[in-house]
Scaffold this motif. Structure first.
Motif, PDB file in Angstrom:
ATOM      1  N   ALA A 136      19.254  -8.401   8.138  1.00 57.94           N
ATOM      2  CA  ALA A 136      18.831  -7.028   7.848  1.00 57.94           C
ATOM      3  C   ALA A 136      18.975  -6.723   6.359  1.00 57.94           C
ATOM      4  CB  ALA A 136      19.652  -6.050   8.684  1.00 57.94           C
ATOM      5  N   ARG A 137      20.044  -7.214   5.772  1.00 56.82           N
ATOM      6  CA  ARG A 137      20.212  -6.992   4.323  1.00 56.82           C
ATOM      7  C   ARG A 137      19.157  -7.764   3.541  1.00 56.82           C
ATOM      8  NH1 ARG A 137      26.654  -7.116   3.334  1.00 56.82           N
ATOM      9  NH2 ARG A 137      26.433  -9.117   4.389  1.00 56.82           N
ATOM     10  N   ALA A 138      18.835  -8.988   3.998  1.00 55.60           N
ATOM     11  CA  ALA A 138      17.775  -9.761   3.337  1.00 55.60           C
ATOM     12  C   ALA A 138      16.446  -9.032   3.476  1.00 55.60           C
ATOM     13  CB  ALA A 138      17.690 -11.167   3.944  1.00 55.60           C
ATOM     14  N   ALA A 139      16.185  -8.491   4.668  1.00 58.76           N
ATOM     15  CA  ALA A 139      14.905  -7.796   4.900  1.00 58.76           C
ATOM     16  C   ALA A 139      14.766  -6.591   3.976  1.00 58.76           C
ATOM     17  CB  ALA A 139      14.807  -7.375   6.364  1.00 58.76           C
ATOM     18  N   ALA A 140      15.896  -5.930   3.679  1.00 60.55           N
ATOM     19  CA  ALA A 140      15.840  -4.769   2.775  1.00 60.55           C
ATOM     20  C   ALA A 140      15.492  -5.185   1.348  1.00 60.55           C
ATOM     21  CB  ALA A 140      17.167  -4.026   2.799  1.00 60.55           C
ATOM     22  N   THR A 141      15.685  -6.469   1.012  1.00 58.99           N
ATOM     23  CA  THR A 141      15.336  -6.925  -0.340  1.00 58.99           C
ATOM     24  C   THR A 141      13.966  -7.603  -0.365  1.00 58.99           C
ATOM     25  OG1 THR A 141      16.341  -9.142  -0.174  1.00 58.99           O
ATOM     26  CG2 THR A 141      17.795  -7.349  -0.835  1.00 58.99           C
ATOM     27  N   ARG A 142      13.239  -7.501   0.738  1.00 58.33           N
ATOM     28  CA  ARG A 142      11.890  -8.085   0.751  1.00 58.33           C
ATOM     29  C   ARG A 142      10.943  -7.187  -0.043  1.00 58.33           C
ATOM     30  NH1 ARG A 142       8.103 -10.116   5.768  1.00 58.33           N
ATOM     31  NH2 ARG A 142       6.232 -10.283   4.491  1.00 58.33           N
TER      32      ARG A 142
ATOM     33  N   ARG B 100      18.859 -19.927   7.684  1.00 57.23           N
ATOM     34  CA  ARG B 100      19.004 -18.468   7.800  1.00 57.23           C
ATOM     35  C   ARG B 100      18.913 -17.931   6.374  1.00 57.23           C
ATOM     36  NH1 ARG B 100      23.271 -15.729   9.084  1.00 57.23           N
ATOM     37  NH2 ARG B 100      24.862 -17.335   8.990  1.00 57.23           N
ATOM     38  N   ILE B 101      17.736 -17.388   6.058  1.00 55.85           N
ATOM     39  CA  ILE B 101      17.403 -17.088   4.666  1.00 55.85           C
ATOM     40  C   ILE B 101      18.144 -15.852   4.172  1.00 55.85           C
ATOM     41  CG2 ILE B 101      15.514 -16.350   3.168  1.00 55.85           C
ATOM     42  CD1 ILE B 101      14.796 -19.043   3.951  1.00 55.85           C
ATOM     43  N   ARG B 102      18.787 -15.958   3.027  1.00 62.75           N
ATOM     44  CA  ARG B 102      19.280 -14.765   2.337  1.00 62.75           C
ATOM     45  C   ARG B 102      18.418 -14.460   1.119  1.00 62.75           C
ATOM     46  NH1 ARG B 102      25.076 -14.914   0.683  1.00 62.75           N
ATOM     47  NH2 ARG B 102      25.224 -17.124   1.190  1.00 62.75           N
ATOM     48  N   GLY B 114       6.427 -14.619   5.580  1.00 59.72           N
ATOM     49  CA  GLY B 114       7.869 -14.422   5.392  1.00 59.72           C
ATOM     50  C   GLY B 114       8.173 -13.593   4.156  1.00 59.72           C
ATOM     51  N   GLY B 115       7.246 -13.584   3.203  1.00 59.54           N
ATOM     52  CA  GLY B 115       7.380 -12.697   2.051  1.00 59.54           C
ATOM     53  C   GLY B 115       8.369 -13.162   1.001  1.00 59.54           C
ATOM     54  N   GLN B 116       8.469 -12.323  -0.017  1.00 55.69           N
ATOM     55  CA  GLN B 116       9.397 -12.576  -1.125  1.00 55.69           C
ATOM     56  C   GLN B 116      10.682 -11.812  -0.817  1.00 55.69           C
ATOM     57  OE1 GLN B 116       8.336 -14.350  -3.887  1.00 55.69           O
ATOM     58  NE2 GLN B 116       6.124 -14.352  -3.615  1.00 55.69           N
ATOM     59  N   VAL B 117      11.757 -12.537  -0.613  1.00 55.30           N
ATOM     60  CA  VAL B 117      13.035 -11.919  -0.250  1.00 55.30           C
ATOM     61  C   VAL B 117      14.006 -12.158  -1.405  1.00 55.30           C
ATOM     62  CG1 VAL B 117      14.945 -11.963   1.393  1.00 55.30           C
ATOM     63  CG2 VAL B 117      12.597 -12.272   2.204  1.00 55.30           C
ATOM     64  N   LEU B 118      14.393 -11.088  -2.079  1.00 54.04           N
ATOM     65  CA  LEU B 118      15.163 -11.261  -3.316  1.00 54.04           C
ATOM     66  C   LEU B 118      16.608 -11.677  -3.071  1.00 54.04           C
ATOM     67  CD1 LEU B 118      13.832  -8.233  -5.383  1.00 54.04           C
ATOM     68  CD2 LEU B 118      12.979 -10.572  -5.287  1.00 54.04           C
ATOM     69  N   GLY B 119      17.232 -11.140  -2.017  1.00 58.86           N
ATOM     70  CA  GLY B 119      18.625 -11.500  -1.749  1.00 58.86           C
ATOM     71  C   GLY B 119      19.552 -11.019  -2.844  1.00 58.86           C
ATOM     72  N   PRO B 164      21.686  -1.708   1.533  1.00 61.40           N
ATOM     73  CA  PRO B 164      20.790  -1.193   2.575  1.00 61.40           C
ATOM     74  C   PRO B 164      20.379  -2.291   3.550  1.00 61.40           C
ATOM     75  CG  PRO B 164      19.828  -0.929   0.374  1.00 61.40           C
ATOM     76  CD  PRO B 164      21.122  -1.621   0.188  1.00 61.40           C
ATOM     77  N   GLU B 165      20.005  -1.856   4.738  1.00 64.94           N
ATOM     78  CA  GLU B 165      19.509  -2.801   5.732  1.00 64.94           C
ATOM     79  C   GLU B 165      18.120  -2.362   6.172  1.00 64.94           C
ATOM     80  OE1 GLU B 165      22.376  -3.363   8.859  1.00 64.94           O
ATOM     81  OE2 GLU B 165      24.018  -3.609   7.431  1.00 64.94           O
ATOM     82  N   ALA B 166      17.350  -3.312   6.615  1.00 65.72           N
ATOM     83  CA  ALA B 166      16.004  -3.007   7.114  1.00 65.72           C
ATOM     84  C   ALA B 166      15.769  -3.877   8.338  1.00 65.72           C
ATOM     85  CB  ALA B 166      14.958  -3.307   6.042  1.00 65.72           C
ATOM     86  N   ALA B 168      14.754  -6.633  10.526  1.00 68.77           N
ATOM     87  CA  ALA B 168      14.353  -8.000  10.170  1.00 68.77           C
ATOM     88  C   ALA B 168      13.400  -8.522  11.214  1.00 68.77           C
ATOM     89  CB  ALA B 168      15.586  -8.889  10.081  1.00 68.77           C
ATOM     90  N   GLU B 250      21.954 -20.112   4.882  1.00 67.44           N
ATOM     91  CA  GLU B 250      22.852 -20.952   5.657  1.00 67.44           C
ATOM     92  C   GLU B 250      22.061 -21.944   6.516  1.00 67.44           C
ATOM     93  OE1 GLU B 250      23.611 -17.629   5.006  1.00 67.44           O
ATOM     94  OE2 GLU B 250      25.038 -18.562   3.623  1.00 67.44           O
ATOM     95  N   VAL B 271      23.377 -23.477   1.215  1.00 66.50           N
ATOM     96  CA  VAL B 271      22.710 -24.357   0.250  1.00 66.50           C
ATOM     97  C   VAL B 271      21.576 -23.608  -0.441  1.00 66.50           C
ATOM     98  CG1 VAL B 271      23.219 -26.522   1.487  1.00 66.50           C
ATOM     99  CG2 VAL B 271      21.101 -25.307   1.962  1.00 66.50           C
TER     100      VAL B 271
END
Lengths: 152, 378
Positions: A136-142, B100-102, B114-119, B164-166, B168, B250, B271
Motif C-alpha cells: 500500500a505504501r508502494a502504491a501511494a508512490t506510484r 514484492r516490489i517497494r 505495474g507503473g513507476q513506483v518510486l518507493g 500515505p497508503e493507497a 495496491a 523482497e 535485493v
C-alpha cells in the motif's frame, strides 16, 4: 487431483515458509495460546551456517552466485518417531528449534488442525498484513502521469 | 638478513585500548545499539552486506559498530566471520520477477505494466541539510535539559508521520527486458542450469565466465564500480545505456534440502536489481538488437546495482565482438581490482615493517650516488 504425497509436501512447504518468516519470539507468542508441544529430542542443531544465494544473469539466464545468507537449521524427533526439520534465514536458534518441533507436530493429523489454527494461520495473517502495508505504501508512490495540454 | 622484531606487544595493547575508547566516544552520550544501526543506518548495513557478501543485518550492523563506521573495515569483519560458518548448500536461483516490489522505475517506458513506483528514494529530495534532524526534540537524550515533554517516551519521540497508503493492485510487474524480448529486440540470456563457479571456493582465472564476473561485481567495491561505470559513459568504452528497469524489494530465498526432497522457503531478503539496456549494432551472425547489462545486489543499493550493470555490459565486449580498449572492458583489470577487502590488504600491507627491504634499497641508492659522484670528479 494431486497425489497425496504432493499435497502433503505442499502443505508442509507452506507452514515451513511461514515459520521461516516469523521470529522465535513471534512463534513463542503464538504457542502460548496453543496446545502444548510434544516432548522432542534434538537430532541436529540448532546450528548456524550459510546458504549461497544465487541470482540469474539478466534476471532470467543461467545462475550465478550472488552472496551468502546466514541460515540456522534444526532437526528434531518426537516420541512417536516423527521427524521435523527447519531451515530459517538468520541466526535465531530458538526460531529454528520451535519451527522444527512444529514441523514434526504438524505432520501428526491429530495435532495438525489445532496447531494450524493457533500458530500457523495467525502468523500467516500477520505476515500478509505486513506485506500488504508495504504494498500500500508502494502504491501511494506510484506516479500518476497526466498530459499537459499544449497552450498557444 | 632477517631480523626478528619483538617488543611491540605493549604498544599494541595500548593502541587497542585507545581504539576501544575512541570507538565508544564520549561515555556521557548514550551508546549506539546494533538495532539502532540496523534501523537508522540501514543503507550502510546494506552496503556492508553486499561487499561483505553475506546477508545478515545484525552481523553487518555489529561490524559497522565495531569498525567505527568504516564500511570497508566492516565488510572485512563480515567476510572474516563468514569463514567460521559451515556452508549448508546453495539456494535455488532467486526469482526477482516475483519480487514484492517497494520500488520499480523504468527510464525506457513511461506507461509500463505495474507503473513507476518510486518507493523510499532520495530522488527528488533537494539535498538540503535538514537541521530539524539535528534539533533537540522531545525524546532525544539531552543531559542539559531538565525534563522531556510529559508522557512522551524516547521511542515515540522522533517518529515522522506515517507514509500515505493507497490501494495496491495485485497486478504483475513484468520485467522491461521481457517486454522487449517479446518483440525479439532483446538478446535473450543464455539459458542453463549449470552449477556456477564460486569465487569463495576457487580463485579467479581468465577468461572469466559471466557468472564469475557477476559474482565478483556483486561483492565488488561500490566506489570502484561507480567510477568504472562512469568512465564507460564518458567515452572509455562504447556504452549507450538506458535504465530499462530498477527494482528493489523482497524476494523469497528457497533451498531444497536433501532430507526433504522438495524446495522450501527459508525467508526473504531485500535485493536491488538493475537492467541496463544497451544498443548493439549487430554482427555477421546476429541482427541489431538490445543487449543487457545486469546488476543485482543485497539490500537497497541502487547506485551499486546500476554501476554493476554498466560494468557487466562493458565486460561483455569480447563476447559481443566489440573492440575492447577501455579499462572497464578489461576483465583482468576490473575483476582483479574491484574487491575492496583484497585491495585493502595489499595497499595496507605497505604499513608493515619493510626495514630490511628498505635497508637494501638505501644501500643501493648510496652506492649509485657515490659512483656517479666519482665519475663526475674524474
Amino acid at each position: 487431483m494431486q497425489d497425496p504425497e504432493t499435497e502433503r509436501n505442499a502443505a508442509r512447504r507452506r507452514w515451513m515458509g511461514i515459520l521461516a518468516r516469523a521470529s522465535g519470539a513471534e512463534i513463542a507468542g503464538r504457542l502460548a495460546a496453543a496446545p502444548a508441544l510434544p516432548a522432542h529430542r534434538r537430532l541436529r542443531g540448532p546450528e548456524t551456517g550459510l546458504v549461497m544465494a544465487r541470482g540469474r544473469q539478466g534476471g532470467d539466464g543461467a545462475p550465478f552466485n550472488l552472496g551468502e545468507v546466514t541460515v540456522t537449521r534444526c532437526s528434531v524427533c518426537l516420541e512417536d518417531g516423527r521427524i521435523g526439520h527447519a531451515y530459517v534465514a538468520g541466526r535465531d536458534a530458538r526460531q529454528a528449534e520451535l519451527a522444527a518441533v512444529l514441523d514434526a507436530a504438524l505432520q501428526d493429523p491429530a495435532r495438525q488442525p489445532a496447531l494450524l489454527a493457533a500458530v500457523v494461520e495467525p502468523l500467516a495473517t500477520f505476515q500478509a498484513a505486513r506485506a500488504a502495508k508495504d504494498a500500500a505504501r508502494a502504491a501511494a508512490t506510484r506516479v500518476q502521469f497526466f498530459t499537459m495540454a499544449t497552450m498557444r | 638478513m632477517y631480523v626478528a622484531v619483538k617488543g611491540g606487544e605493549r604498544a599494541i595493547e595500548a593502541a587497542h585500548a585507545w581504539l576501544a575508547e575512541e570507538r565508544r566516544g564520549d561515555p556521557a552520550l548514550p551508546e549506539l545499539s546494533v538495532e539502532q544501526i540496523g534501523q537508522q543506518l540501514g543503507l550502510a548495513v546494506d552496503r556492508v552486506m553486499a561487499e561483505g557478501a553475506c546477508f545478515d543485518r545484525g552481523l553487518a550492523a555489529l561490524a559497522i559498530k565495531q569498525a567505527r563506521g568504516d564500511l570497508i573495515e566492516a565488510a572485512f569483519l563480515l567476510r572474516a566471520y563468514r569463514t567460521t560458518l559451515p556452508r549448508f548448500g546453495a539456494s535455488l536461483p532467486l526469482d526477482t520477477g516475483a519480487m514484492r516490489i517497494r520500488r520499480r522505475v523504468s527510464a525506457t517506458y513511461k506507461d509500463l505494466p505495474g507503473g513507476q513506483v518510486l518507493g523510499p528514494t532520495f530522488d527528488y529530495t533537494h539535498r538540503l541539510l535538514d537541521f530539524a534532524l539535528a534539533c533537540d526534540r522531545p525524546g532525544s537524550p539531552d543531559p542539559g535539559r531538565e525534563s522531556q515533554a510529559p508522557g512522551l517516551t524516547a521511542a515515540e519521540g522522533n517518529a515522522p508521520p506515517s507514509a500515505p497508503e493507497a490501494p495496491a493492485k495485485a497486478a504483475a510487474m513484468p520485467r522491461v527486458t521481457s517486454i522487449l524480448a517479446q518483440e525479439g529486440l532483446m538478446q535473450p540470456e543464455t539459458p542453463g542450469e549449470a552449477e556456477p563457479p564460486d569465487l569463495t571456493r576457487e580463485p579467479l582465472s581468465f577468461p572469466a565466465d559471466r557468472p564469475v564476473r557477476l559474482q565478483a561485481l556483486a561483492r565488488g567495491d561500490e566506489g570502484f564500480l561507480l567510477g568504472l561505470g562512469y568512465s564507460t559513459q564518458r567515452g572509455y568504452g562504447n556504452a549507450h545505456p538506458f535504465v530499462g528497469e530498477i527494482r528493489m524489494g523482497e524476494v523469497a530465498v528457497e533451498i531444497e534440502p536433501p532430507e526433504l526432497g522438495f524446495p522450501i522457503e527459508i525467508g526473504e531478503i531485500t535485493v536491488t536489481e538493475c537492467q541496463m539496456v544497451n544498443q548493439f549494432a549487430g554482427s555477421k551472425t546476429e541482427p541489431a538488437q538490445f543487449t543487457r547489462g545486469y546488476g543485482l545486489t543485497f539490500g537497497h543499493g541502487e547506485r551499486k546495482a546500476m554501476a554493476m550493470a554498466l560494468v557487466d555490459r562493458s565486460l561483455r565486449a569480447a563476447e559481443l565482438g566489440e573492440e575492447a580498449t577501455a579499462p572497464a572492458q578489461s576483465e583482468e583489470f576490473v575483476l582483479y581490482h574491484c574487491d575492496n577487502v583484497e585491495a585493502t590488504g595489499f595497499v595496507e600491507h605497505l604499513k608493515l615493517p619493510h626495514y630490511v627491504d628498505f635497508q637494501s634499497e638505501l644501500e643501493k641508492i648510496r652506492q649509485m650516488r657515490a659512483t656517479a659522484l666519482r665519475e663526475a670528479a674524474e
